[in-house]
Design an enzyme around this catalytic site. Structure first.
Site, PDB file in Angstrom:
ATOM      1  N   GLU A  36       0.810  -1.216   0.000  1.00 56.57           N
ATOM      2  CA  GLU A  36       0.000   0.000   0.000  1.00 56.57           C
ATOM      3  C   GLU A  36       0.844   1.267   0.000  1.00 56.57           C
ATOM      4  O   GLU A  36       0.326   2.363  -0.249  1.00 56.57           O
ATOM      5  CB  GLU A  36      -0.935   0.012   1.214  1.00 56.57           C
ATOM      6  CG  GLU A  36      -2.073  -0.995   1.140  1.00 56.57           C
ATOM      7  CD  GLU A  36      -3.026  -0.730  -0.013  1.00 56.57           C
ATOM      8  OE1 GLU A  36      -3.129   0.434  -0.443  1.00 56.57           O
ATOM      9  OE2 GLU A  36      -3.661  -1.684  -0.489  1.00 56.57           O
TER      10      GLU A  36
ATOM     11  N   GLU B 241       8.136 -22.285   7.123  1.00 48.11           N
ATOM     12  CA  GLU B 241       8.468 -21.457   8.280  1.00 48.11           C
ATOM     13  C   GLU B 241       9.377 -22.153   9.286  1.00 48.11           C
ATOM     14  O   GLU B 241       9.808 -21.549  10.260  1.00 48.11           O
ATOM     15  CB  GLU B 241       7.187 -21.025   8.997  1.00 48.11           C
ATOM     16  CG  GLU B 241       6.431 -22.164   9.661  1.00 48.11           C
ATOM     17  CD  GLU B 241       5.173 -21.677  10.365  1.00 48.11           C
ATOM     18  OE1 GLU B 241       5.127 -21.797  11.598  1.00 48.11           O
ATOM     19  OE2 GLU B 241       4.266 -21.183   9.684  1.00 48.11           O
TER      20      GLU B 241
END
Length: 302
Positions: free
Chosen positions: A85, A116
């Site tokens: 953004e 992960e």
């Protein structure tokens, strides 16, 4: 389940939602809403720690470095959401604020199993973007124990980059390998261990604070308006025109005309109207003011 995991606040049971499975829709929503109201209060408790992270990010970007978010699963996605953004909102280069998640871009919409669990993968992903000592890395993990994030923060710190750990548990493993920690303890989740709920909301709020405050300090905001919005479509152009109108008092048509004469650069258009200068002169004032609109206008007044 790992015994140590069950001791974490993020994995503990919430006594206030034990009957959620037998509740009707209205009561479920009420439970969730009541729990969510406590999140902002928890964030408020760690604002001094968030302030340090903002300072790191601001100083990194000012000297040509970057702000890098890194995490796995929901935590990684939150970093990506905040990063993507920044270019449309603040006209930053996409390289300046980046979100990296375990498993790569494909993991954003579909989990990559095991991505992960290896510290070396976090380190390698930072090597892949050529991390430098000028950068700030914010490792995000609700539990605070994700190996991928531990590996990333260890590497960042070892090469001299600023390393910040963002978690929802006190004394988390990722905090121990970082230069600075933000441990926002929101308490047990509505659904035990579902950290996409309260923990994720708290982290979203904090990431918004870090990026927005950093951009304000970088001169991307005038009053409370996004004066460096990237005019890339009709909606954003209309927003830019209205921003110019609000700041300068110009008519819609005059603001539109000036924006187009300023190559759709909102800050330059504002300075043009406020100082009655042409594009080249306004751009020079902005350059002299290091991109700060208010300072550029003051320079002309002086």
């Amino acid at each position: 389940m790992d015994q140590k995991l069950t001791l974490l606040t993020t994995e503990s049971r919430n006594d206030r939602t034990l009957q959620i499975d037998t509740a009707d829709t209205k009561d479920i929503l009420k439970m969730m809403n009541e729990e969510d109201q406590k999140i902002a209060l928890a964030v408020g408790q760690v604002l001094p720690d968030v302030e340090v992270a903002v300072t790191f990010a601001y100083e990194s970007i000012k000297k040509g470095g970057r702000l890098i978010y890194i995490g796995a699963g929901t935590s990684g996605r939150l970093g990506v959401l905040d990063a993507v953004e920044c270019p449309p909102t603040f006209s930053t280069n996409p390289e300046v604020v980046q979100g990296i998640m375990a498993g790569g871009e494909k993991a954003f919409i579909k989990a990559v199993e095991g991505a992960e669990d290896k510290e070396e993968l976090g380190e390698q992903d930072l090597k892949n973007i050529h991390l430098t000592a000028n950068d700030t890395v914010i490792g995000i993990a609700a539990s605070g124990r994700t190996p991928y994030v531990i590996g990333a923060l260890n590497y960042a710190r070892n090469i001299g980059a600023k390393a910040v750990a963002l978690s929802c548990n006190e004394n988390s493993p990722i905090s121990k390998v970082a230069d600075h920690r933000i441990e926002v303890v929101v308490g047990p989740e509505v659904l035990t261990g579902s950290t996409r709920l309260r923990a994720a909301t708290a982290h979203k709020m904090i990431l918004n604070m870090i990026s927005t405050t950093t951009m304000i300090h970088l001169g991307k905001v005038y009053e409370n308006l996004m004066v460096d919005v990237h005019v890339s479509n009709h909606k954003l152009k209309e927003r830019a025109i209205h921003i110019i109108c609000k700041i300068t008092g110009a008519s819609y048509d005059k603001a539109k005309e000036t924006l187009e004469a300023a190559n759709n650069e909102v800050k330059t258009a504002i300075v043009m109207l406020k100082t009655e200068k042409n594009y080249e002169a306004a751009a020079a004032l902005l350059k002299q003011a290091n991109g700060y609109v208010r300072k550029a206008i003051e320079l002309e007044i002086e």
